[in-house]
Write an enzyme that holds these catalytic residues in place. Structure first.
Site, short mmCIF file in Angstrom:
data_model
loop_
_atom_site.label_atom_id
_atom_site.label_comp_id
_atom_site.label_asym_id
_atom_site.label_seq_id
_atom_site.Cartn_x
_atom_site.Cartn_y
_atom_site.Cartn_z
N GLN A 1 -10.50 -2.63 2.04
CA GLN A 1 -10.08 -3.23 3.32
C GLN A 1 -10.14 -2.26 4.49
OE1 GLN A 1 -6.20 -4.19 1.53
NE2 GLN A 1 -5.25 -3.52 3.43
N SER B 1 4.03 0.93 8.12
CA SER B 1 3.74 2.28 7.61
C SER B 1 2.99 3.08 8.66
CB SER B 1 2.90 2.19 6.33
OG SER B 1 3.55 1.36 5.39
N GLY C 1 10.85 -3.15 5.44
CA GLY C 1 10.09 -4.40 5.34
C GLY C 1 9.66 -4.66 3.90
N HIS C 2 9.07 -3.63 3.27
CA HIS C 2 8.67 -3.77 1.87
C HIS C 2 9.90 -4.03 0.99
CE1 HIS C 2 5.53 -0.82 3.43
NE2 HIS C 2 4.78 -1.83 3.01
N MET D 1 0.84 -1.20 0.00
CA MET D 1 0.00 0.00 0.00
C MET D 1 0.88 1.25 0.00
SD MET D 1 -3.45 -0.85 2.06
CE MET D 1 -2.86 -0.60 3.71
N GLY D 2 2.15 1.09 -0.30
CA GLY D 2 3.05 2.25 -0.37
C GLY D 2 3.54 2.68 1.00
P1 AMP Z 1 1.40 -3.04 3.43
O1 AMP Z 1 1.95 -1.98 2.54
O2 AMP Z 1 1.42 -2.69 4.86
O3 AMP Z 1 0.08 -3.57 2.94
O4 AMP Z 1 2.41 -4.26 3.32
C1 AMP Z 1 2.80 -4.79 2.08
C2 AMP Z 1 3.59 -6.05 2.31
O5 AMP Z 1 4.74 -5.74 3.09
C3 AMP Z 1 2.81 -7.11 3.06
O6 AMP Z 1 3.11 -8.38 2.53
C4 AMP Z 1 3.32 -6.96 4.46
O7 AMP Z 1 3.24 -8.15 5.22
C5 AMP Z 1 4.78 -6.62 4.18
N1 AMP Z 1 5.37 -5.96 5.35
C6 AMP Z 1 4.87 -4.91 6.06
N2 AMP Z 1 5.65 -4.63 7.11
C7 AMP Z 1 6.67 -5.54 7.07
C8 AMP Z 1 7.81 -5.77 7.89
N3 AMP Z 1 8.07 -5.04 8.97
N4 AMP Z 1 8.64 -6.78 7.55
C9 AMP Z 1 8.40 -7.55 6.46
N5 AMP Z 1 7.34 -7.37 5.65
C10 AMP Z 1 6.50 -6.39 5.94
#
Ligand code: AMP
Length: 302
Positions: free
Chosen positions: A61, A186, A36-37, A30-31
């Protein structure tokens, strides 16, 4: 950096690249990208000919009272970070192209979507499964990369892919943490300095639980009680020990489990989890279970 905004154009690009014999890795996000991303992107770039990162704040969502409008949107910065990781294409679809007027089709993954975050966010996993299915249909990847930080989400996506015959390999990668243990998110941007400090008891509680289980504790209630004690200063949503595959609560730890927690810190809801398998040789491979994985340790990254 190449950006595509429309699903039809995205699908055409993917089919053209596949016709050239290229393999495609997808990293859905989601940017507001953080390390992590970027760790997911790095893995995809290493394992595929081409990597597509999707950036889409998915309205399906979010409930009306949640933070859809406030969610950080930093597309320009995200494109620069993605490019630096070696991502080939950003797919940033318009909400109106994703959910045209009279939109009516949703994916539900029964049972797995109901517990944990599904209790307080009953709309959430239907929105996630639907958007991920749509992203799979348009980017047509060979592999897709998800973070274990969202442990329930990984379980749900894996089940959806199996049940609906997507034929895509789901790669789940470890949670990347700040050096003090806080799982990167995020939403950490929302935390005040004092709330950020208070939030550290979340990862601390998981570390404590990990030590307990590694020392042979098999009683779920005792593990949960210990976690609750360490997190007592937060507004706890849930602390649950569930079967790692079925996501159903367990009374005792006999096989792979996920300890998952959610809590509000100030106005910000944070989630975290750890996995534990009593049949693995824990002491022989402590790194694998080190919930303090950070970008500068085993997971590499930017
Ligand atoms: P989001 O942008 O929050 O929807 O996350 C996108 C992807 O990044 C999803 O697969 C999350 O599980 C992964 N993600 C978010 N935070 C982390 C993190 N701290 N470590 C590893 N992957 C992450």
């Amino acid at each position: 950096m190449n950006i595509i905004h429309h699903p039809d154009e995205m699908r055409q690009w993917a089919f053209d690249r596949r016709a050239e014999g290229k393999t495609i890795g997808l990293v859905p996000t989601m940017g507001a990208l953080h390390e992590g991303h970027l760790s997911l992107m790095q893995a995809s770039v290493e394992e595929n000919d081409l990597t597509v990162a999707s950036i889409f704040v998915n309205p399906a969502q979010f409930a009306p009272h949640e933070d859809y409008d406030q969610y950080p949107r930093t597309l320009k910065d995200d494109c620069a970070k993605s490019e630096a990781m070696g991502v080939d294409l950003i797919y940033a679809p318009n909400a109106s192209a994703m959910y045209p007027r009279n939109y009516a089709s949703y994916v539900e993954v029964e049972r797995l979507q109901d517990g944990l975050c599904g209790v307080t966010r009953p709309h959430f996993f239907r929105g996630v499964a639907t958007v991920v299915a749509k992203l799979f249909n348009t980017t047509v990847p060979h592999k897709a990369y998800f973070g274990l930080k969202d442990g329930q989400q990984v379980g749900i996506i894996k089940r959806m892919v199996r049940d609906l015959d997507f034929g895509i390999e789901i790669v789940a990668l470890p949670t990347i943490r700040e050096s003090d243990g806080l799982a990167m998110s995020s939403r950490n941007k929302y935390l005040s300095d004092s709330d950020r400090k208070r939030a550290l008891c979340i990862s601390r509680s998981l570390n404590t639980a990990q030590e307990l289980m590694a020392a042979g504790e098999v009683d779920a209630a005792r593990v949960i009680a210990k976690v609750r004690e360490v997190m007592h200063s937060l507004e706890i949503d849930y602390i649950e020990l569930v079967d790692a595959e079925e996501l159903t609560p367990v009374d005792s730890i006999k096989g792979p489990v996920m300890l998952a927690v959610a809590a509000k810190v100030g106005d910000t809801r944070l989630i975290d989890n750890m996995r534990f398998d009593p049949t693995d040789d824990f002491h022989a491979a402590p790194k694998q279970y080190d919930i303090n994985t950070s970008i500068d340790s085993e997971a590499g990254g930017a």
